[in-house]
Design a protein around this motif. Structure first.
Motif, PDB file in Angstrom:
ATOM      1  N   ILE A  24       0.851  -1.191   0.000  1.00  0.00           N
ATOM      2  CA  ILE A  24       0.000   0.000   0.000  1.00  0.00           C
ATOM      3  C   ILE A  24       0.886   1.240   0.000  1.00  0.00           C
ATOM      4  N   ARG A  25       0.304   2.384  -0.313  1.00  0.00           N
ATOM      5  CA  ARG A  25       0.976   3.682  -0.200  1.00  0.00           C
ATOM      6  C   ARG A  25       0.257   4.460   0.893  1.00  0.00           C
ATOM      7  N   LEU A  26       1.020   4.965   1.829  1.00  0.00           N
ATOM      8  CA  LEU A  26       0.456   5.703   2.959  1.00  0.00           C
ATOM      9  C   LEU A  26       0.626   7.201   2.753  1.00  0.00           C
ATOM     10  N   GLU A  27      -0.363   7.958   3.195  1.00  0.00           N
ATOM     11  CA  GLU A  27      -0.208   9.412   3.208  1.00  0.00           C
ATOM     12  C   GLU A  27       0.879   9.730   4.230  1.00  0.00           C
ATOM     13  N   HIS A  28       1.742  10.669   3.914  1.00  0.00           N
ATOM     14  CA  HIS A  28       2.799  11.003   4.869  1.00  0.00           C
ATOM     15  C   HIS A  28       3.201  12.469   4.745  1.00  0.00           C
ATOM     16  N   GLU A  29       3.660  12.989   5.854  1.00  0.00           N
ATOM     17  CA  GLU A  29       4.257  14.323   5.924  1.00  0.00           C
ATOM     18  C   GLU A  29       5.489  14.188   6.790  1.00  0.00           C
ATOM     19  N   ASP A  30       6.076  15.303   7.179  1.00  0.00           N
ATOM     20  CA  ASP A  30       7.351  15.265   7.911  1.00  0.00           C
ATOM     21  C   ASP A  30       7.319  14.391   9.157  1.00  0.00           C
ATOM     22  N   HIS A  31       6.227  14.433   9.915  1.00  0.00           N
ATOM     23  CA  HIS A  31       6.234  13.806  11.233  1.00  0.00           C
ATOM     24  C   HIS A  31       5.288  12.625  11.391  1.00  0.00           C
ATOM     25  N   TYR A  32       4.668  12.157  10.290  1.00  0.00           N
ATOM     26  CA  TYR A  32       3.753  11.030  10.423  1.00  0.00           C
ATOM     27  C   TYR A  32       3.521  10.338   9.091  1.00  0.00           C
ATOM     28  N   PHE A  33       2.938   9.137   9.179  1.00  0.00           N
ATOM     29  CA  PHE A  33       2.315   8.471   8.033  1.00  0.00           C
ATOM     30  C   PHE A  33       0.986   7.937   8.529  1.00  0.00           C
ATOM     31  N   ARG A  34       0.019   7.834   7.608  1.00  0.00           N
ATOM     32  CA  ARG A  34      -1.321   7.434   8.035  1.00  0.00           C
ATOM     33  C   ARG A  34      -2.168   7.009   6.839  1.00  0.00           C
ATOM     34  N   ILE A  35      -3.318   6.421   7.159  1.00  0.00           N
ATOM     35  CA  ILE A  35      -4.320   6.053   6.164  1.00  0.00           C
ATOM     36  C   ILE A  35      -5.690   6.339   6.777  1.00  0.00           C
ATOM     37  N   GLN A  36      -6.612   6.833   5.956  1.00  0.00           N
ATOM     38  CA  GLN A  36      -7.938   7.160   6.482  1.00  0.00           C
ATOM     39  C   GLN A  36      -8.872   5.962   6.373  1.00  0.00           C
ATOM     40  N   LEU A  37      -9.542   5.671   7.474  1.00  0.00           N
ATOM     41  CA  LEU A  37     -10.542   4.610   7.509  1.00  0.00           C
ATOM     42  C   LEU A  37     -11.861   5.150   6.960  1.00  0.00           C
ATOM     43  N   ASN A  38     -12.789   4.258   6.675  1.00  0.00           N
ATOM     44  CA  ASN A  38     -14.084   4.657   6.118  1.00  0.00           C
ATOM     45  C   ASN A  38     -14.884   5.566   7.043  1.00  0.00           C
TER      46      ASN A  38
END
Length: 128
Positions: free
Chosen positions: A31-45
């Protein structure tokens, strides 16, 4: 001066660990995760973000996993609490903290494992 060096070292180690976990998770789950300088994440439904942060904003500067939520969205989601309690239980998570912006979070040295267990639980519950 030494205390400041310790803080900077901890911040760098936490950040490097977070980047390593992100790479590991993306390869493991394909998968590809959303990321910025201080985190990575994925949005749930249910508009909750499942992610890992490097701890730059935490008092101990240690990385943490979390279920981040916009407080205004909670009212719009039926069974919000039960969905997330089921998610935590299925992922085997007992120890957690919460605050206005995090339904659950906790410092971790096992960010990849914690994220994967939450991701797989979310998938099983139809939240992805």
């Amino acid at each position: 001066a030494i205390d400041q060096l310790k803080v900077e070292f901890t911040k760098k180690q936490s950040h490097d660990m977070m980047l390593k976990w992100q790479n590991q998770i993306e390869q493991q789950l394909d998968i590809r995760l959303e990321h910025e300088d201080h985190y990575f994440r994925i949005q749930l439904n249910n508009k909750v973000w499942l992610g890992v942060w490097d701890g730059h904003d935490n008092t101990n500067y240690l990385p943490y996993w979390g279920l981040q939520v916009n407080p205004e969205n909670k009212e719009d989601i039926p069974d919000f609490d039960s969905q997330l309690l089921d998610l935590l239980e299925l992922a085997g998570i007992k120890e957690k903290k919460n605050n206005k912006y995090f339904y659950a979070w906790c410092s971790t040295q096992k960010g990849a494992e914690r994220f994967v267990s939450l991701y797989q639980a979310a998938k099983s519950l139809g939240l992805l």
